[in-house]
Design a protein around this motif. Structure first.
Motif, PDB file in Angstrom:
ATOM      1  N   LEU A   1      -4.189   8.243 -17.166  1.00 49.86           N
ATOM      2  CA  LEU A   1      -3.934   6.910 -16.627  1.00 49.86           C
ATOM      3  C   LEU A   1      -3.956   5.897 -17.759  1.00 49.86           C
ATOM      4  N   GLU A   2      -2.953   5.029 -17.792  1.00 48.38           N
ATOM      5  CA  GLU A   2      -2.898   3.948 -18.764  1.00 48.38           C
ATOM      6  C   GLU A   2      -3.342   2.656 -18.084  1.00 48.38           C
TER       7      GLU A   2
ATOM      8  N   LEU B   1       0.825  -1.222   0.000  1.00 44.31           N
ATOM      9  CA  LEU B   1       0.000   0.000   0.000  1.00 44.31           C
ATOM     10  C   LEU B   1       0.852   1.262   0.000  1.00 44.31           C
ATOM     11  N   ARG B   2       2.016   1.182  -0.658  1.00 42.54           N
ATOM     12  CA  ARG B   2       2.876   2.347  -0.803  1.00 42.54           C
ATOM     13  C   ARG B   2       2.766   2.868  -2.223  1.00 42.54           C
ATOM     14  N   PRO B   3       2.769   4.190  -2.402  1.00 44.79           N
ATOM     15  CA  PRO B   3       2.717   4.742  -3.760  1.00 44.79           C
ATOM     16  C   PRO B   3       3.898   4.265  -4.598  1.00 44.79           C
ATOM     17  N   VAL B   4       3.641   3.892  -5.849  1.00 44.84           N
ATOM     18  CA  VAL B   4       4.723   3.425  -6.719  1.00 44.84           C
ATOM     19  C   VAL B   4       5.476   4.617  -7.291  1.00 44.84           C
ATOM     20  N   ALA B   5       6.674   4.378  -7.778  1.00 46.84           N
ATOM     21  CA  ALA B   5       7.508   5.434  -8.347  1.00 46.84           C
ATOM     22  C   ALA B   5       6.932   5.912  -9.681  1.00 46.84           C
ATOM     23  N   ALA B   6       7.362   7.094 -10.094  1.00 45.11           N
ATOM     24  CA  ALA B   6       6.875   7.700 -11.334  1.00 45.11           C
ATOM     25  C   ALA B   6       7.074   6.754 -12.511  1.00 45.11           C
ATOM     26  N   GLY B   7       5.981   6.510 -13.248  1.00 44.79           N
ATOM     27  CA  GLY B   7       6.032   5.674 -14.440  1.00 44.79           C
ATOM     28  C   GLY B   7       5.935   4.190 -14.172  1.00 44.79           C
TER      29      GLY B   7
ATOM     30  N   ALA C   1       0.604   5.964 -14.481  1.00 51.21           N
ATOM     31  CA  ALA C   1       0.254   7.331 -14.835  1.00 51.21           C
ATOM     32  C   ALA C   1       1.234   7.845 -15.886  1.00 51.21           C
ATOM     33  N   THR C   2       0.707   8.532 -16.877  1.00 50.09           N
ATOM     34  CA  THR C   2       1.545   9.095 -17.926  1.00 50.09           C
ATOM     35  C   THR C   2       2.041  10.477 -17.511  1.00 50.09           C
ATOM     36  N   GLU C   3       2.983  11.023 -18.261  1.00 49.73           N
ATOM     37  CA  GLU C   3       3.533  12.334 -17.951  1.00 49.73           C
ATOM     38  C   GLU C   3       2.479  13.434 -18.086  1.00 49.73           C
TER      39      GLU C   3
END
Length: 648
Positions: free
Chosen positions: A426-427, A365-371, A420-422
């Motif tokens: 959301l993909e 339940l931790r936020p994932v890194a960018a991309g 999430a895209t730049e």
């Protein structure tokens, strides 16, 4: 717009989280009454040439509500409703809400065993249905069974003036059952507040109103119907009930869209692709569509290119809305452009509805890194109450939202994967577990596997959704039999058809000695073989030119080299989408104007050829086709003698 992945995961650029006050909510029935008072003479429901105004719908639902209140219903009690798409279905749903209870939709095409399983689990206080369907829903100890057609006179004697409201926005509005991994379907409890805010929070995007005409295309047991029914009736629109036989015929449905001047169309992508193909074949009529709203499964933008070339991307506007039953139908919003169809290969689902939050989290339940890929968790006002009578499963899937203020805030663990895209989009990347979506229905493969395991000759069972040929993904069952047992494909199919909805019955069955295993000792699903080609009775020659011509069409549509004259279309890889393709080609290439219902009735090459060759009238009127379709629907849905893939 509040984008939780932006503020929690810092993945979206150029977006600022905004705080939204809760949208004002009241019960669905109260909102409808306000609308009925505003547009009393407007058409609320249409079925063929019959129409019911808002005043008439309000009055008739009040009369039935008074009839129900004699049962001393309480808020959060349930009343099952089992009808075909009809006036009675809408009147019954509205009456249940006015009586203070929540409605439990039952699809009459479901097997009796599954209907009984749902009724046993939900234990409704009463069941509303029609006399022709009473035997399918009647059971010992189930509460009162009220047949609205049989009891129409006594119901009509009830007063039609206003009722005091006994339910609040936090009471149940409906419970819809979805597939369950253990073989037991689970009922999702949705409150009036959950449902009502869906329409208030999205109103600024759509501006629905009395000039709109909607289709009721989907089964009442599929939550897309919640959006269709209440989105229309709470905004003063005209709801056109689509007969089941028309939902199975793209050409007839396309005609309905044009003739009834539909402005709001809600479709699964697979169903809409059929309309695109129809126009590509030269069938083009003037449409009045303002919106086409997609839901239920992943959308392939490239498949929309021919549509955009003819219609552009402004009128109608195409909207992709990812959603989950447990978070009240829709979660995200994304307009689709002509540029998307040319340049975008990803399945993009947009941004969350303003009163929802989306998080992309890992297993801790931790936020994932960018991309990075994360599991979609949804928080906010659409999160349902939980699963009926399933406290352990509710606690597992509806978890505390650690990113929201207040310890009582929950988020739903979807099992879907995304990144999430730049640009802040959301993909969608599909499921992270054994759920699949076929024709918009969310299916737990584990439920099919558990049901197969109950067969006396089956030791182990694995089910996959495979795309080994044309059309949509198809379910394939893999079986390890018990010692000295030799279950047949037809026997297994019949066993499942008596217990599961049509869309959950595999078309192919492969018997293996053992299942391949991974290095960790788990079933290696990726190593399971493609289903072998069906062994046919023999190379019997066609006895008439029509058999040969139909056979050629079948083989090309099914992409197979061998189909026997007496093979059932649905047993050799066919489904409703492919049957629509056959229907179009038979009409174009053989110059035969036949209703698609004939193809559901005559499901072999020999049977269809004989029917067509002996028919004295190849141009059946729409009225004749509909009357015959009612008989076919009874066989197709209730006696389950045919093998169609029903997804409405």
């Amino acid at each position: 717009m509040q984008m939780a992945w932006a503020e929690v995961n810092s993945l979206a650029r150029g977006t600022e989280s905004q705080a939204f006050a809760p949208f004002p909510c009241e019960t669905l029935s109260r909102s409808f009454e306000r609308q009925a008072a505003s547009t009393p003479d407007g058409v609320a429901i249409q079925l063929g040439r019959e129409r019911l105004t808002y005043r008439e719908l309000d009055q008739r639902s009040r009369q039935l509500a008074r009839h129900l209140r004699k049962l001393e219903l309480r808020p959060d009690s349930l009343v099952a409703v089992c009808f075909e798409r009809s006036f009675d279905l809408i009147i019954a749903m509205l009456a249940v809400l006015k009586a203070g209870a929540g409605y439990l939709p039952i699809d009459p095409s479901y097997p009796v065993e599954r209907i009984s399983m749902i009724l046993d689990d939900a234990n409704p206080s009463a069941i509303l249905t029609q006399e022709a369907l009473a035997q399918r829903v009647g059971r010992r100890g189930s509460g009162s069974v009220i047949c609205v057609d049989r009891d129409r006179h006594s119901i009509a004697e009830q007063g039609s003036h206003g009722l005091d409201e006994s339910a609040s926005a936090d009471n149940l509005a409906y419970v819809i059952y979805t597939s369950g991994s253990t073989g037991r379907p689970k009922g999702v409890m949705v409150t009036h507040r959950n449902a009502a805010r869906l329409f208030t929070s999205t109103a600024h995007w759509f501006n629905f109103g009395p000039s709109d005409a909607w289709t009721l295309f989907h089964s009442s047991a599929f939550d897309f119907s919640v959006w269709e029914i209440w989105g229309c009736l709470l905004s003063g629109g005209r709801l056109v009930c689509v007969p089941h036989w028309v939902t199975r015929s793209p050409s007839d449905f396309y005609k309905l869209l044009a003739e009834d001047r539909i402005t709001v169309l809600n479709q699964t992508p697979a169903a809409f692709y059929q309309l695109v193909q129809l126009e590509e074949a030269g069938v083009v009529e003037e449409l009045k569509l303002r919106y086409v709203i997609f839901g239920g499964e992943a959308l392939n933008f490239a498949n929309l290119r021919p549509w955009f070339e003819r219609h552009g991307d402004q009128t109608p506007q195409l909207i992709n809305m990812y959603g989950i039953t447990e978070t009240t139908v829709h979660v995200t919003y994304r307009p689709v452009t002509a540029g998307d169809s040319r340049n975008e290969t990803r399945s993009l689902i947009g941004v969350p509805i303003p009163d929802l939050r989306i998080y992309l989290l890992d297993s801790e339940l931790r936020p994932v890194a960018a991309g990075d890929v994360g599991e979609i968790f949804v928080g906010g006002a659409g999160v349902a109450r939980g699963y009926l009578n399933r406290p352990e499963l509710t606690a597992e899937r509806f978890v505390r939202d650690p990113f929201a203020e207040g310890p009582s805030m929950l988020m739903y663990k979807s099992g879907d994967l995304a990144r999430a895209t730049e640009s802040g989009d959301l993909e969608y990347l599909g499921r992270g577990d054994l759920q699949v979506k076929i024709r918009g229905y969310r299916i737990e493969l584990g439920e099919i596997e558990a049901t197969l395991a109950d067969h006396p000759s089956v030791a182990q069972a694995v089910v996959l959704a495979r795309r080994d040929g044309p059309g949509e993904p198809k379910l394939v069952a893999y079986i390890v039999g018990k010692p000295s047992a030799s279950p047949t494909a037809q026997g297994l199919r019949d066993f499942l058809k008596a217990r599961l909805p049509e869309h959950m019955v595999p078309y192919a069955y492969e018997q293996l000695e053992t299942f391949p295993l991974t290095i960790n000792g788990k079933v290696d699903r990726a190593a399971l073989p493609a289903p072998r080609e069906v062994v046919h009775a023999g190379p019997e020659r066609a006895s008439m030119p029509l058999e040969r011509e139909i056979g050629e069409i079948w083989r090309e549509v099914l992409a197979t080299g061998a189909v026997g004259l007496d093979d059932n279309f649905f047993d050799v890889g066919g489904d409703s989408l492919l049957l629509a393709n056959v229907h179009g080609r038979v009409q174009r290439e053989l110059k035969l104007d036949i209703p698609i219902t004939d193809l559901f009735e005559f499901t072999t090459i020999r049977g269809l050829a004989r029917h067509l060759s002996t028919s004295t009238a190849t141009k059946a009127s729409r009225a004749d086709a509909q009357e015959r379709a009612q008989r076919q629907r009874a066989a197709f849905g209730r006696r389950r003698e045919f093998h169609g893939r029903d997804a409405s």
